[in-house]
Design a protein around this motif. Structure first.
Motif, PDB file in Angstrom:
ATOM      1  N   PRO A 279       0.834  -1.212   0.000  1.00 39.51           N
ATOM      2  CA  PRO A 279       0.000   0.000   0.000  1.00 39.51           C
ATOM      3  C   PRO A 279       0.865   1.258   0.000  1.00 39.51           C
ATOM      4  O   PRO A 279       1.984   1.258   0.532  1.00 39.51           O
ATOM      5  N   THR A 280       0.350   2.313  -0.583  1.00 37.25           N
ATOM      6  CA  THR A 280       1.067   3.592  -0.582  1.00 37.25           C
ATOM      7  C   THR A 280       1.477   3.992   0.825  1.00 37.25           C
ATOM      8  O   THR A 280       2.528   4.606   1.024  1.00 37.25           O
TER       9      THR A 280
ATOM     10  N   THR B 192       4.953   2.906   1.409  1.00 35.87           N
ATOM     11  CA  THR B 192       5.993   3.205   0.422  1.00 35.87           C
ATOM     12  C   THR B 192       6.769   4.437   0.877  1.00 35.87           C
ATOM     13  O   THR B 192       6.224   5.315   1.546  1.00 35.87           O
TER      14      THR B 192
ATOM     15  N   GLU C 190      -7.313   0.069   7.811  1.00 34.64           N
ATOM     16  CA  GLU C 190      -7.932   0.271   6.503  1.00 34.64           C
ATOM     17  C   GLU C 190      -8.191   1.745   6.235  1.00 34.64           C
ATOM     18  O   GLU C 190      -8.023   2.239   5.116  1.00 34.64           O
TER      19      GLU C 190
ATOM     20  N   ARG D 222      -4.854   3.322   5.303  1.00 39.81           N
ATOM     21  CA  ARG D 222      -4.465   2.894   3.962  1.00 39.81           C
ATOM     22  C   ARG D 222      -5.248   3.631   2.883  1.00 39.81           C
ATOM     23  O   ARG D 222      -4.691   4.133   1.906  1.00 39.81           O
ATOM     24  N   ASP D 223      -6.554   3.700   3.061  1.00 35.66           N
ATOM     25  CA  ASP D 223      -7.425   4.195   1.997  1.00 35.66           C
ATOM     26  C   ASP D 223      -7.266   5.696   1.758  1.00 35.66           C
ATOM     27  O   ASP D 223      -7.523   6.179   0.663  1.00 35.66           O
TER      28      ASP D 223
ATOM     29  N   LEU E 172      -4.603   7.288   1.425  1.00 36.27           N
ATOM     30  CA  LEU E 172      -3.476   7.531   0.529  1.00 36.27           C
ATOM     31  C   LEU E 172      -3.544   6.784  -0.789  1.00 36.27           C
ATOM     32  O   LEU E 172      -2.643   6.905  -1.627  1.00 36.27           O
ATOM     33  N   GLU E 173      -4.601   6.005  -0.995  1.00 36.49           N
ATOM     34  CA  GLU E 173      -4.673   5.197  -2.213  1.00 36.49           C
ATOM     35  C   GLU E 173      -5.339   5.935  -3.360  1.00 36.49           C
ATOM     36  O   GLU E 173      -6.200   6.800  -3.145  1.00 36.49           O
ATOM     37  N   ASN E 174      -4.987   5.578  -4.598  1.00 36.11           N
ATOM     38  CA  ASN E 174      -5.664   6.125  -5.768  1.00 36.11           C
ATOM     39  C   ASN E 174      -7.137   5.746  -5.717  1.00 36.11           C
ATOM     40  O   ASN E 174      -7.491   4.613  -5.403  1.00 36.11           O
TER      41      ASN E 174
ATOM     42  N   LYS F  34     -12.630   2.820  -3.129  1.00 25.98           N
ATOM     43  CA  LYS F  34     -12.346   1.483  -3.610  1.00 25.98           C
ATOM     44  C   LYS F  34     -12.571   0.401  -2.560  1.00 25.98           C
ATOM     45  O   LYS F  34     -12.458  -0.773  -2.842  1.00 25.98           O
ATOM     46  N   GLN F  35     -12.873   0.769  -1.327  1.00 26.52           N
ATOM     47  CA  GLN F  35     -13.085  -0.223  -0.283  1.00 26.52           C
ATOM     48  C   GLN F  35     -14.587  -0.410  -0.025  1.00 26.52           C
ATOM     49  O   GLN F  35     -15.293   0.526   0.338  1.00 26.52           O
TER      50      GLN F  35
ATOM     51  N   PRO G  29      -5.591  10.054  -4.449  1.00 30.07           N
ATOM     52  CA  PRO G  29      -5.510   9.968  -2.995  1.00 30.07           C
ATOM     53  C   PRO G  29      -6.134  11.194  -2.337  1.00 30.07           C
ATOM     54  O   PRO G  29      -6.257  12.253  -2.945  1.00 30.07           O
TER      55      PRO G  29
END
Length: 457
Positions: A36-37, A40, A381, A384-385, A387-389, A394-395, A414
């Motif tokens: 996950p971003t 990173t 979660e 995580r979410d 920072l995600e595209n 998406k969850q 994000p």
């Protein structure tokens, strides 16, 4: 060939600390699914965060109020802040530190107005960095909120369980030297006179223009001391109703000189601070800015009467920041007036949604400014979410309140570039490691804790 049984120590420390084979909180290349971003690395001005999880500044009210060690960090700060670094946080911030002695929130808050405070900060910074994390400091001035007691003293029965209690001279306070954009009894933070037993704040005096110039210079001097102490990242505190926020807001800034009135005049102090700090710190030192993106006063009588600092104001400011050398905007909210209309504890994503909106507006015009989201981030979660595209859209299991964030951002990109977490680290210093495990990610643990790590996935 190196001796495999040699327990190597971190170099350039006056005591022994084992060197981790792999920096805690970083994923192993053996992970079988995409990282996950959140986990990173992120490089800012040549300094690389090992993941995107930052420990936000948290007031601890744990430095000496007088004497030769006034305002200096102690081993208490190594024990607390160092533990977050040990357990995988990418960047650990030292709490709001006064650039002037009267800029502390309480007599027991840290400061960086004196060279005598450098060694304590260096000792904390050195340990944080020995664990593979970056060290940061938030430079601040409390303004109208200065010279108050630690919150657990204010909440004691002895003082009537008030929100705030004035710190008088007998406990190291400076009730006659509290300053702000405006002066007089009508400008106490809570609106109660300094003689009112129900009040918790002191009456300020208005800063003169020469004093504002001294303040800007002191901010720069504090930044230079931070660099000398080995600090990696500097954040300017312009949020939560402290001095810079007081200048930004038309509610608390009704000056008629060049520091009051128009938007350009009200941001002048902040601009001068940013310019002065950026000038004296290395090009390789990232500069962050924390703002209250809104005061939550739009629907109040005071907000309607004077205007208020709101999200639109923050977006307008944000577009100016890259040219001033700011690398990241830390998006918080509130704190400038007791009539604010928000209960953040009832709205889990209240600030993340604003961060997403600011980030989207910046992207429309191409400004390069990283965005940090902060506020009640507690779950794996959820972290995580952000920072995600596609954001949190998406969850499938997302909470109802977070779905409102999707509507605001249209699920494009994000919501932020990093997250800043405070209270959850106090509850769980190992939060980074727990988040990774909950996400099914295998990350490095501190060498000394390997025998108690969570079961391998």
């Amino acid at each position: 060939m190196a001796n495999p049984t040699l327990n190597r120590g971190v170099e350039n420390l006056p005591y022994f600390v084992p060197q981790h084979n792999v920096s805690p909180g970083t994923p192993f290349p053996t992970n079988t699914k995409p990282v996950p971003t959140l986990f990173t690395p992120l490089t800012i001005r040549g300094k690389t965060l090992r993941n995107r999880i930052i420990v936000a500044p948290m007031c601890q009210y744990s430095t000496a109020a007088s004497g030769k060690d006034i305002g200096a960090l102690t081993d208490y700060h190594i024990a607390t802040l160092g533990h977050y670094a040990l357990k995988g946080a990418a960047l650990v911030f030292v709490e709001a530190s006064g650039v002037q002695a009267n800029g502390r929130i309480s007599p027991n808050c840290p400061g960086l107005w004196s060279d005598a405070q450098i060694p304590g900060l260096k000792r904390v910074s050195d340990f944080i960095k020995s664990q593979g994390a970056q060290s940061g400091i938030q430079l601040a001035h409390a303004g109208l909120k200065a010279s108050t007691a630690a919150p657990w003293l204010s909440s004691s029965k002895a003082v009537g369980s008030k929100i705030s209690t004035r710190a008088h001279a007998d406990v190291g306070g400076w009730p006659t030297n509290v300053v702000g954009p405006m002066g007089g009894e009508e400008w106490t933070w809570d609106g109660k006179s300094s003689t009112d037993e129900l009040g918790g704040f002191n009456a300020p005096r208005a800063l003169s223009e020469p004093e504002i110039g001294e303040l800007v210079a002191d901010w720069a001097s504090a930044a230079k001391r931070a660099v000398e102490a080995g600090i990696d990242v500097i954040e300017i505190h312009a949020a939560h109703g402290y001095l810079v926020h007081q200048f930004l807001s038309p509610v608390t800034n009704q000056r008629t000189d060049k520091y009051g009135g128009s938007f350009e005049n009200r941001i002048r102090l902040l601009v001068e601070i940013l310019q002065a700090v950026r000038k004296v710190i290395p090009d390789t030192t990232p500069l962050y800015l924390r703002v209250s993106s809104t005061e939550w006063l739009e629907n109040t009588d005071v907000g309607k009467r004077f205007g208020t600092w709101d999200v639109e104001s923050t977006i307008k400011l944000a577009k100016l920041l890259p040219a001033l050398g700011v690398d990241l905007l830390d998006v918080s909210s509130g704190g400038n007036h007791p009539k604010q209309q928000i209960n953040p504890f009832d709205t889990k994503d209240y600030q993340v949604r604003i961060a997403a909106r600011i980030r989207a507006e910046l992207q429309k015009t191409g400004e390069k400014l990283l965005i940090g989201a902060v506020g009640l981030i507690t779950e794996a979660e959820q972290a995580r979410d952000i920072l995600e595209n596609g954001g949190i859209k998406k969850q499938a299991e997302i909470q109802k309140e977070a779905q409102a964030a999707v509507q605001m951002t249209d699920g494009e990109g994000p919501m932020a570039d990093v997250i800043l977490v405070a209270r959850q680290f106090m509850r769980e210093p190992e939060w980074v490691l727990k988040v990774a495990w909950n996400l099914g990610l295998d990350v490095a643990w501190p060498s000394q804790f390997l025998r108690v790590r969570f079961p391998k996935l």
